[in-house]
Design an enzyme around this catalytic site. Structure first.
Site, PDB file in Angstrom:
ATOM      1  N   PHE A  23       0.870  -1.184   0.000  1.00 49.15           N
ATOM      2  CA  PHE A  23       0.000   0.000   0.000  1.00 49.15           C
ATOM      3  C   PHE A  23       0.907   1.234   0.000  1.00 49.15           C
ATOM      4  O   PHE A  23       1.847   1.328   0.775  1.00 49.15           O
ATOM      5  CB  PHE A  23      -0.875  -0.012   1.260  1.00 49.15           C
ATOM      6  CG  PHE A  23      -2.244   0.563   1.047  1.00 49.15           C
ATOM      7  CD1 PHE A  23      -3.353  -0.254   0.906  1.00 49.15           C
ATOM      8  CD2 PHE A  23      -2.423   1.939   0.983  1.00 49.15           C
ATOM      9  CE1 PHE A  23      -4.630   0.282   0.721  1.00 49.15           C
ATOM     10  CE2 PHE A  23      -3.686   2.483   0.807  1.00 49.15           C
ATOM     11  CZ  PHE A  23      -4.786   1.655   0.667  1.00 49.15           C
ATOM     12  N   ALA A  57      -0.171  -2.268   5.828  1.00 46.27           N
ATOM     13  CA  ALA A  57       0.478  -2.187   7.141  1.00 46.27           C
ATOM     14  C   ALA A  57      -0.195  -3.098   8.165  1.00 46.27           C
ATOM     15  O   ALA A  57       0.451  -3.573   9.096  1.00 46.27           O
ATOM     16  CB  ALA A  57       0.456  -0.747   7.636  1.00 46.27           C
ATOM     17  N   PHE A  58      -1.490  -3.345   7.980  1.00 42.76           N
ATOM     18  CA  PHE A  58      -2.200  -4.235   8.900  1.00 42.76           C
ATOM     19  C   PHE A  58      -1.552  -5.625   8.934  1.00 42.76           C
ATOM     20  O   PHE A  58      -1.572  -6.306   9.963  1.00 42.76           O
ATOM     21  CB  PHE A  58      -3.670  -4.348   8.471  1.00 42.76           C
ATOM     22  CG  PHE A  58      -4.524  -5.132   9.424  1.00 42.76           C
ATOM     23  CD1 PHE A  58      -5.115  -4.509  10.519  1.00 42.76           C
ATOM     24  CD2 PHE A  58      -4.736  -6.489   9.232  1.00 42.76           C
ATOM     25  CE1 PHE A  58      -5.892  -5.241  11.404  1.00 42.76           C
ATOM     26  CE2 PHE A  58      -5.511  -7.226  10.113  1.00 42.76           C
ATOM     27  CZ  PHE A  58      -6.093  -6.605  11.205  1.00 42.76           C
ATOM     28  N   GLU A  59      -1.008  -6.053   7.812  1.00 41.84           N
ATOM     29  CA  GLU A  59      -0.450  -7.408   7.699  1.00 41.84           C
ATOM     30  C   GLU A  59       0.992  -7.506   8.231  1.00 41.84           C
ATOM     31  O   GLU A  59       1.560  -8.604   8.306  1.00 41.84           O
ATOM     32  CB  GLU A  59      -0.470  -7.871   6.237  1.00 41.84           C
ATOM     33  CG  GLU A  59      -1.838  -8.281   5.717  1.00 41.84           C
ATOM     34  CD  GLU A  59      -2.802  -7.117   5.485  1.00 41.84           C
ATOM     35  OE1 GLU A  59      -2.354  -6.056   5.031  1.00 41.84           O
ATOM     36  OE2 GLU A  59      -3.997  -7.261   5.794  1.00 41.84           O
ATOM     37  N   ILE A  83      -1.574   6.567   5.236  1.00 41.06           N
ATOM     38  CA  ILE A  83      -1.923   7.978   5.019  1.00 41.06           C
ATOM     39  C   ILE A  83      -3.393   8.180   5.384  1.00 41.06           C
ATOM     40  O   ILE A  83      -4.270   7.418   4.939  1.00 41.06           O
ATOM     41  CB  ILE A  83      -1.646   8.402   3.563  1.00 41.06           C
ATOM     42  CG1 ILE A  83      -0.157   8.210   3.259  1.00 41.06           C
ATOM     43  CG2 ILE A  83      -2.056   9.869   3.343  1.00 41.06           C
ATOM     44  CD1 ILE A  83       0.257   8.543   1.842  1.00 41.06           C
ATOM     45  N   THR A  87     -12.019   8.590   6.623  1.00 38.82           N
ATOM     46  CA  THR A  87     -12.717   7.752   7.614  1.00 38.82           C
ATOM     47  C   THR A  87     -11.732   7.314   8.704  1.00 38.82           C
ATOM     48  O   THR A  87     -10.523   7.510   8.552  1.00 38.82           O
ATOM     49  CB  THR A  87     -13.274   6.483   6.926  1.00 38.82           C
ATOM     50  OG1 THR A  87     -12.154   5.636   6.592  1.00 38.82           O
ATOM     51  CG2 THR A  87     -14.048   6.817   5.661  1.00 38.82           C
ATOM     52  N   HIS A  89     -10.511   4.577   9.254  1.00 40.94           N
ATOM     53  CA  HIS A  89      -9.718   3.410   8.856  1.00 40.94           C
ATOM     54  C   HIS A  89      -8.245   3.582   9.223  1.00 40.94           C
ATOM     55  O   HIS A  89      -7.586   2.657   9.712  1.00 40.94           O
ATOM     56  CB  HIS A  89      -9.860   3.225   7.335  1.00 40.94           C
ATOM     57  CG  HIS A  89      -9.313   1.919   6.826  1.00 40.94           C
ATOM     58  ND1 HIS A  89      -9.864   0.705   7.116  1.00 40.94           N
ATOM     59  CD2 HIS A  89      -8.237   1.658   6.037  1.00 40.94           C
ATOM     60  CE1 HIS A  89      -9.167  -0.253   6.533  1.00 40.94           C
ATOM     61  NE2 HIS A  89      -8.172   0.292   5.876  1.00 40.94           N
ATOM     62  N   PHE A 114      10.185  -0.457  14.165  1.00 42.86           N
ATOM     63  CA  PHE A 114       8.966   0.049  13.531  1.00 42.86           C
ATOM     64  C   PHE A 114       9.334   1.154  12.539  1.00 42.86           C
ATOM     65  O   PHE A 114       9.643   2.281  12.934  1.00 42.86           O
ATOM     66  CB  PHE A 114       8.085   0.611  14.658  1.00 42.86           C
ATOM     67  CG  PHE A 114       6.727   1.088  14.253  1.00 42.86           C
ATOM     68  CD1 PHE A 114       5.737   0.195  13.878  1.00 42.86           C
ATOM     69  CD2 PHE A 114       6.409   2.442  14.288  1.00 42.86           C
ATOM     70  CE1 PHE A 114       4.457   0.636  13.548  1.00 42.86           C
ATOM     71  CE2 PHE A 114       5.134   2.886  13.957  1.00 42.86           C
ATOM     72  CZ  PHE A 114       4.162   1.977  13.581  1.00 42.86           C
ATOM     73  N   ARG A 128       9.489  11.996   4.074  1.00 46.17           N
ATOM     74  CA  ARG A 128      10.117  11.056   5.011  1.00 46.17           C
ATOM     75  C   ARG A 128      10.564   9.776   4.325  1.00 46.17           C
ATOM     76  O   ARG A 128      10.896   8.784   4.982  1.00 46.17           O
ATOM     77  CB  ARG A 128       9.134  10.738   6.146  1.00 46.17           C
ATOM     78  CG  ARG A 128       8.940  11.940   7.058  1.00 46.17           C
ATOM     79  CD  ARG A 128       7.645  11.912   7.844  1.00 46.17           C
ATOM     80  NE  ARG A 128       7.496  13.104   8.686  1.00 46.17           N
ATOM     81  CZ  ARG A 128       7.135  14.316   8.237  1.00 46.17           C
ATOM     82  NH1 ARG A 128       6.874  14.490   6.952  1.00 46.17           N
ATOM     83  NH2 ARG A 128       7.062  15.349   9.058  1.00 46.17           N
TER      84      ARG A 128
END
Ligand code: INI
Length: 155
Positions: A23, A57-59, A83, A87, A89, A114, A128
């Site tokens: 992503f 990033a969830f994974e 980003i 909502t 999310h 991290f 960044r």
């Protein structure tokens, strides 16, 4: 005199696992390049770096958990870019990535860092993930330092 321990940036002989999210790939491929170039500059061999692309990033936490369990790595790193949208999310993805990676660090002996950008705008992320300022470079610095600092205490 107290006993004071600190790490160094010698990466020779170290094996590193990286999970990087697809992503916002334009950003995360720069994070990965920054991290890998930096690791190699510290003496980590190219072939001692494994990088796994995952959807988002969830994974990242589960992927690093599975990689860590192999016992093949001296340290593991999460790279990603979340980003903010319209909502909530964003908050769920950042929260899950941050807390999952924290839990991994506390439930294993393997140093974990991290390198996930959590930005309000694409421009902030770009700033960044460049050549000079790059969260992947910072993550590489942190991981090598941490591995060497914690070596003294490993069984
Ligand atoms: N994943 C990201 O890494 N960055 C984002 O900005 C993002 N947004 O905005 O939605 C994102 N979502 C996907 C998520 O990480 C999971 O891959 C998805 O929910 C499937 O589990």
């Amino acid at each position: 005199m107290p006993n004071v321990y600190q790490g160094n940036l010698n990466g020779s002989g170290l094996k590193i696992g990286i999970a990087v999210s697809r992503f916002n790939t334009v950003i995360t491929e720069n994070l990965l390049k920054g991290a890998v170039d930096r690791l190699v500059s510290f003496g980590v061999a190219d072939l001692d770096i494994d990088a796994v692309w995952v959807p988002g990033a969830f994974e990242l936490p589960q992927t690093l958990h599975i990689m860590e369990k192999t016992g093949n790595y001296d340290g593991v790193m999460a790279l990603g870019c979340v980003i903010r949208g319209d909502t909530p999310h964003f908050d769920y993805v950042c929260g899950a990535a941050g807390s999952g990676i924290t839990r991994l660090g506390l439930s294993s002996e393997t140093p974990v860092v991290f390198g996930v950008l959590t930005c309000d705008t694409f421009e902030q992320a770009q700033a960044r993930a460049g050549v000079k300022s790059n969260k992947g470079i910072e993550a590489a610095d942190s991981l090598i330092e941490l591995i060497n600092a914690l070596k003294t205490f490993s069984q």
